[in-house]
Structure formats: C-alpha cells, structure tokens
Design a protein around this motif. Structure first.
Motif, short mmCIF file in Angstrom:
data_model
loop_
_atom_site.label_atom_id
_atom_site.label_comp_id
_atom_site.label_asym_id
_atom_site.label_seq_id
_atom_site.Cartn_x
_atom_site.Cartn_y
_atom_site.Cartn_z
N LYS A 20 105.05 -3.71 130.57
CA LYS A 20 103.94 -4.77 131.34
C LYS A 20 104.77 -5.67 130.69
CE LYS A 20 99.94 -5.36 131.40
NZ LYS A 20 99.62 -5.48 131.66
N ALA A 21 105.52 -5.70 129.30
CA ALA A 21 105.84 -7.28 128.95
C ALA A 21 107.14 -7.79 129.25
CB ALA A 21 105.87 -7.28 127.01
N ILE A 22 107.95 -6.88 130.21
CA ILE A 22 109.69 -7.18 130.93
C ILE A 22 109.44 -7.39 132.00
CG2 ILE A 22 110.80 -6.48 128.75
CD1 ILE A 22 111.13 -4.30 130.79
N GLY A 23 107.85 -7.19 132.61
CA GLY A 23 107.72 -7.62 133.86
C GLY A 23 107.46 -6.79 134.94
N LEU A 24 107.96 -5.49 134.60
CA LEU A 24 107.35 -4.27 135.49
C LEU A 24 106.33 -4.30 136.34
CD1 LEU A 24 109.55 -1.87 133.43
CD2 LEU A 24 110.60 -3.33 135.61
N SER A 25 105.97 -3.81 137.24
CA SER A 25 104.55 -3.60 138.04
C SER A 25 104.14 -2.32 137.51
CB SER A 25 104.73 -3.31 139.38
OG SER A 25 105.55 -2.26 140.29
N LEU A 26 103.02 -1.99 138.49
CA LEU A 26 102.32 -0.70 137.51
C LEU A 26 102.69 0.50 138.15
CD1 LEU A 26 98.17 -1.04 137.62
CD2 LEU A 26 99.74 -1.36 136.10
N ASP A 27 103.47 0.56 139.58
CA ASP A 27 104.29 1.43 140.88
C ASP A 27 105.84 1.59 139.87
OD1 ASP A 27 102.48 1.46 142.38
OD2 ASP A 27 103.19 0.04 143.91
N GLU A 28 106.37 0.71 139.36
CA GLU A 28 107.65 0.61 138.80
C GLU A 28 107.62 1.09 136.73
OE1 GLU A 28 109.58 -3.34 140.53
OE2 GLU A 28 108.45 -3.72 138.56
N ARG A 32 104.88 3.40 136.85
CA ARG A 32 104.92 4.91 136.77
C ARG A 32 105.93 5.79 137.13
NH1 ARG A 32 101.55 3.49 140.89
NH2 ARG A 32 99.77 3.14 139.47
N GLU A 33 106.66 4.91 138.57
CA GLU A 33 108.41 5.74 138.25
C GLU A 33 108.80 6.18 136.62
OE1 GLU A 33 111.60 5.22 141.49
OE2 GLU A 33 109.88 3.52 141.35
N LEU A 34 108.55 4.49 136.25
CA LEU A 34 109.47 5.28 135.09
C LEU A 34 109.03 6.54 134.22
CD1 LEU A 34 110.35 1.28 133.71
CD2 LEU A 34 111.81 2.84 134.80
N LEU A 35 107.58 6.56 133.77
CA LEU A 35 107.09 7.08 132.67
C LEU A 35 107.02 8.68 134.06
CD1 LEU A 35 103.33 5.68 132.46
CD2 LEU A 35 105.36 5.82 130.80
N ASP A 36 107.21 8.90 135.06
CA ASP A 36 107.42 10.03 135.93
C ASP A 36 109.36 10.58 135.06
OD1 ASP A 36 104.99 9.51 137.04
OD2 ASP A 36 106.02 9.64 138.94
N ILE A 37 109.73 9.19 135.88
CA ILE A 37 110.91 9.85 135.41
C ILE A 37 111.05 9.88 133.63
CG2 ILE A 37 113.92 8.93 134.77
CD1 ILE A 37 112.82 7.10 137.62
N ARG A 38 110.38 9.75 133.46
CA ARG A 38 110.67 9.64 131.36
C ARG A 38 110.28 11.32 130.87
NH1 ARG A 38 106.25 7.35 128.05
NH2 ARG A 38 107.08 8.38 125.53
N LEU A 39 109.13 11.92 131.79
CA LEU A 39 108.35 12.98 131.56
C LEU A 39 109.75 14.11 131.58
CD1 LEU A 39 106.40 14.07 130.81
CD2 LEU A 39 104.50 14.35 133.38
N GLU A 40 110.16 14.04 132.52
CA GLU A 40 110.97 15.07 133.55
C GLU A 40 112.58 14.54 133.41
OE1 GLU A 40 110.12 16.12 137.13
OE2 GLU A 40 108.22 17.36 136.18
N ALA A 41 112.68 14.09 132.01
CA ALA A 41 113.95 12.75 131.82
C ALA A 41 115.62 14.27 132.30
CB ALA A 41 114.21 12.74 130.51
N SER A 42 115.43 14.88 132.02
CA SER A 42 116.41 15.53 132.04
C SER A 42 116.81 16.13 133.70
CB SER A 42 116.34 17.65 131.54
OG SER A 42 115.12 17.50 132.10
N GLN A 43 116.03 16.19 134.38
CA GLN A 43 116.21 16.08 136.03
C GLN A 43 116.27 14.85 136.82
OE1 GLN A 43 114.98 19.24 137.51
NE2 GLN A 43 114.69 19.94 134.95
N HIS A 44 116.79 13.93 135.91
CA HIS A 44 116.27 12.47 136.16
C HIS A 44 118.31 12.01 136.06
CE1 HIS A 44 113.32 12.24 138.23
NE2 HIS A 44 112.49 12.91 137.62
N SER A 45 118.66 10.92 136.36
CA SER A 45 119.81 10.40 135.84
C SER A 45 119.32 8.66 135.24
CB SER A 45 121.14 10.82 136.33
OG SER A 45 120.93 9.10 137.80
N CYS A 46 120.60 8.30 134.33
CA CYS A 46 120.98 7.10 133.72
C CYS A 46 120.82 5.72 135.35
CB CYS A 46 121.04 6.37 132.90
SG CYS A 46 121.24 7.06 131.23
N ALA A 47 121.29 5.77 136.04
CA ALA A 47 121.30 5.73 137.03
C ALA A 47 120.37 5.43 138.42
CB ALA A 47 122.23 6.28 138.32
N GLU A 48 118.96 6.15 138.03
CA GLU A 48 117.73 6.01 138.63
C GLU A 48 117.00 4.71 138.26
OE1 GLU A 48 115.94 10.34 139.95
OE2 GLU A 48 117.74 10.88 138.46
#
Length: 153
Positions: free
Chosen positions: A55-63, A65-81
């Motif tokens: 939030k401090a760097i201006g990300l929205s709740l949707d953004e 949420r998306e990052l949290l989802d990626i973080r939860l399954e980090a091995s299933q996602h790329s840094c590019a995402e």
C-alpha cells in the motif's frame, strides 16, 4: 497467536483495518479461540506487513491481492508476472505525473497573469477570463491576459 487488537498494535493499524482486509480477502485469521475470538499467527503478521508495504508504494487492493496469490504459490509463477504488475503501476504513475505537470503548468500560467490585488474587483480577473474563454479546450494555457493595468506580463 495474536488477538486482533494485538496484531493491530504490532502492525500499527486499527482492528477495523484488519477486519477490512479480511472482508476484502487479503487476510484470514489462523483460527478462533474457544470463546470465538479471531486468532492470528506469525504468517498473518508477515502478510499484514506485506500488505502495508505494498500500500505504501501505491498498489491497489486488487494488485496486492494478486501479488499475495502469487506469493502463496511462488514456485508456480515467474518474476515476469510480478514485474508486470509493478510495471503497470509505474506506467500509471508516470501518466498521472504527466497529467499533473500539465495541470500545474496551466494553473501557474493563469495564476501568474493575475495581479491578485485586494483593491481590484474581479470583473477583470484574468483567471476568470481564461477559464471562461477556454470552454473549447480544457487547457487554458493559451494567451492569458493580465487582469489590470498594474500587472504587466
């Protein structure tokens, strides 16, 4: 395990903020006490701190949420995402800066053209005139006239 008030204090937010995060599916309590109170874990603490930094760097709740989802399954996602999310936000910020710069330039131009004297009535105010004359264009940067004889461009 932490109660909601304890977690809120550790994160320097209100309990209402944590409830808001829960309502928006950003945070889920680790469990409930025998008496029904929400209980939070160290993972919840880490998650709230992540949310607050995002939030401090201006990300929205949707953004977030998306990052949290990626973080939860980090091995299933790329840094590019992940980078695509922050790049899109950076592009949005750059557009806002460009628009705010244009607005500032227009405001400064019409503001500088006005004498702002208390003794002069507003019937010759260049700011009012610039805004009135610019109905064809939202940008009143064109030729802005001085509002009185005491104020020269």
């Amino acid at each position: 395990m932490y109660l909601i008030g304890q977690l809120a204090k550790l994160c320097q937010v209100s309990s209402d903020t944590l409830r808001f995060y829960e309502k928006n599916n950003l945070l889920q309590p680790a469990g409930r006490s025998d008496s029904g109170y929400r209980l939070y874990s160290e993972d919840n603490l880490s998650r709230v701190k992540f949310i607050l930094r995002a939030k401090a760097i201006g990300l929205s709740l949707d953004e977030i949420r998306e990052l949290l989802d990626i973080r939860l399954e980090a091995s299933q996602h790329s840094c590019a995402e992940v980078k695509a999310i922050t790049q899109a936000k950076l592009d949005e910020v750059d557009m806002k800066i460009k628009e705010l710069t244009r607005i500032r330039r227009a405001l400064k131009k019409i503001n500088d053209a006005c004498c702002g004297h208390v003794d002069d009535d507003a019937s010759h105010c260049s700011i009012l005139e610039a805004l009135n004359d610019s109905c064809d264009t939202p940008d009143p940067i064109g030729d802005t006239k001085s509002c009185c004889s005491r104020h020269k461009k």
